[in-house]
Enzyme design. Structure first.
Site, mmCIF file in Angstrom:
data_model
loop_
_atom_site.group_PDB
_atom_site.id
_atom_site.type_symbol
_atom_site.label_atom_id
_atom_site.label_comp_id
_atom_site.label_asym_id
_atom_site.label_seq_id
_atom_site.Cartn_x
_atom_site.Cartn_y
_atom_site.Cartn_z
ATOM 1 N N TYR A 101 -9.748 -4.097 35.908
ATOM 2 C CA TYR A 101 -8.722 -3.326 36.441
ATOM 3 C C TYR A 101 -7.639 -4.178 36.817
ATOM 4 O O TYR A 101 -7.754 -5.010 37.718
ATOM 5 C CB TYR A 101 -9.126 -2.224 37.464
ATOM 6 C CG TYR A 101 -7.914 -1.578 38.161
ATOM 7 C CD1 TYR A 101 -7.636 -0.318 37.809
ATOM 8 C CD2 TYR A 101 -7.245 -2.181 39.339
ATOM 9 C CE1 TYR A 101 -6.661 0.326 38.323
ATOM 10 C CE2 TYR A 101 -6.189 -1.368 39.783
ATOM 11 C CZ TYR A 101 -5.826 -0.110 39.493
ATOM 12 O OH TYR A 101 -4.829 0.435 40.156
ATOM 13 N N GLU A 188 0.094 -0.671 35.464
ATOM 14 C CA GLU A 188 -1.255 -0.602 35.586
ATOM 15 C C GLU A 188 -2.099 -0.523 34.234
ATOM 16 O O GLU A 188 -1.699 0.170 33.385
ATOM 17 C CB GLU A 188 -1.918 0.791 36.485
ATOM 18 C CG GLU A 188 -3.155 0.830 36.516
ATOM 19 C CD GLU A 188 -3.561 2.298 37.017
ATOM 20 O OE1 GLU A 188 -3.848 2.380 38.080
ATOM 21 O OE2 GLU A 188 -4.059 3.148 36.055
#
Ligand code: GDP
Ligand code: MN
Length: 386
Positions: A101, A188
């Site tokens: 992530y 993101e």
């Protein structure tokens, strides 16, 4: 504005972040055609502006065009967290050995962009954030920007392998360029994967751009998806009103962001909860006033159709905005659309006397004191509840 994944991927690709090719389909037939041209296993992904699509069944692999058809048909029939799926992305699928992530988000308290990084990416990241926040590395990006060595240092403990660290660091630097040049408040990648071939790439894209920078980005107008915008947000944007929906029950119409803030503070101070932040801006023609009142009463219905807003507070401090203009707007608006809830008006400043005259001829009154107005609107809202 939230971008769709396919838009975010396009933006990433333009900045040199490795993503796999994909195209958007609105029907299962289109999805099959796209899968046919890809000629490999594809992933079909719901394009809705909400996270957690994977867990909701909105992300599926398909190894043949017919399978792509079937999966796309299933996904296009879904409603994910209240949002009906109108489009799917059909993208070449990757084989995954690791899911990480990485995100850059604005840290408003520190007034700096913040990198968040985790070795445990994928659909469980929210669980990781909740139960094991120490597994998410956080680093602010200094005012002079992100350096290559800093990016490498962040990924070194995660990947430990020189070439992989190099690829991931390069992606982070490019993500920083996306964020900085794109006026983002969030960029993101989840998951950022290592593929079976040892390539690091972005399999998802979540990008939020800051609407205040719209004047610098002509392209954004073409990105906006009217199907995904709530009717009230669209109306506010089209009428040039600044509108933020909140959770309380007192609707606020003000002019100027400073007065909006002060109004909300005072409502909270007296124990009330604002239902929104609605700024009608400098000039106050009747159309804007009408639109503002419609947005507040229309948008705020709960599931049963009853209005969530229990009273409306109109707060005008007349400077360039003339109180009589606003008063005329209120009177005209109410003549056309009577309000279902009590209205409390506070006005003071330019042309105040004329405004009072207009209001009283229409059977309305206004206070000059903001304090009094706020206490009054809270009390009226409570009467309605009782
Ligand atoms: P989200 O749940 O809305 O964030 O959707 P994602 O795009 O992140 O996809 C969810 C999960 O689906 C990912 O974490 C992956 O595990 C899986 N996934 C997505 N794309 C691919 C792909 O190309 N290949 C494989 N094998 N899995 C994928
Ligand atoms: Mn994701």
């Amino acid at each position: 504005m939230n971008l769709h994944e396919y838009q975010g991927r396009e933006l990433f690709a333009r900045h040199g972040i490795p993503v796999l090719p994909g195209q958007v389909a609105a029907t299962a037939e289109e999805a099959r055609d796209i899968a046919e041209t890809m000629g490999s296993t594809v992933v079909i992904k719901a394009q809705v502006l909400v996270g957690g699509r994977g867990k909701a069944g909105g992300v599926k692999l398909a190894s043949t065009p017919d399978e792509a058809y079937a999966r796309a048909r299933d996904i296009l029939a879904l409603t994910i967290k209240g949002l009906p799926v109108h489009k799917v992305l059909v993208a070449q699928a990757a084989t995954i050995t690791r899911e990480m992530y990485v995100a850059i988000v604005l840290d408003r308290a520190k007034k700096l962009p913040l990198i968040m990084l985790s070795a445990e990416g994928g659909v469980e990241i929210e669980e990781v954030a909740r139960t094991a926040p120490e597994r998410i590395t956080r680093r602010h990006i200094p005012l002079d920007g992100l350096r290559a060595y800093q990016a490498r240092a962040l990924f070194q403990p995660l990947l430990e392998d020189g070439p992989l660290v190099q690829q991931a660091a390069d992606i982070l630097l490019r993500l920083w360029a996306v964020y900085r040049d794109g006026d983002c408040s969030l960029a993101e990648i989840n998951p950022l994967v290592v593929t079976g071939e040892g390539k690091v790439m972005a399999l998802d894209a979540k990008v939020i751009v800051d609407d205040n920078a719209e004047y610098r980005h002509r392209e954004w107008a073409t990105w906006r998806d009217p199907a995904e915008e709530s009717p009230s947000a669209r109306k506010a944007r089209e009428r040039g009103l600044s509108y933020v929906k909140l959770d309380g029950d007192i609707g606020c119409v003000v002019h100027g962001p400073g007065l909006a803030m002060a109004t909300m503070d005072l409502i909270k101070h007296y124990g009330g909860e604002p239902a929104n932040f609605l700024d009608i801006g400098g000039s106050s023609n009747p159309e804007k006033v009408t639109a503002a009142l419609e947005i507040i009463t229309g948008d705020s219905r709960d599931a049963s159709g009853a209005s969530r807003v229990r009273a409306i507070f109109f707060n005008i401090f007349g400077g360039i905005t003339r109180c009589d203009d606003v008063a005329r707007g209120i009177v005209q608006s109410l003549a056309q659309n009577p309000l279902p809830v009590p209205l409390v008006i506070r006005l003071t400043g330019t042309n105040e006397a004329a405004a009072r005259k207009i209001l009283s001829e229409a059977g309305l009154s206004a206070t000059t004191s903001m304090d009094e107005g706020v206490r009054d609107v809270i009390a009226r809202g409570q009467e309605v509840t009782a």
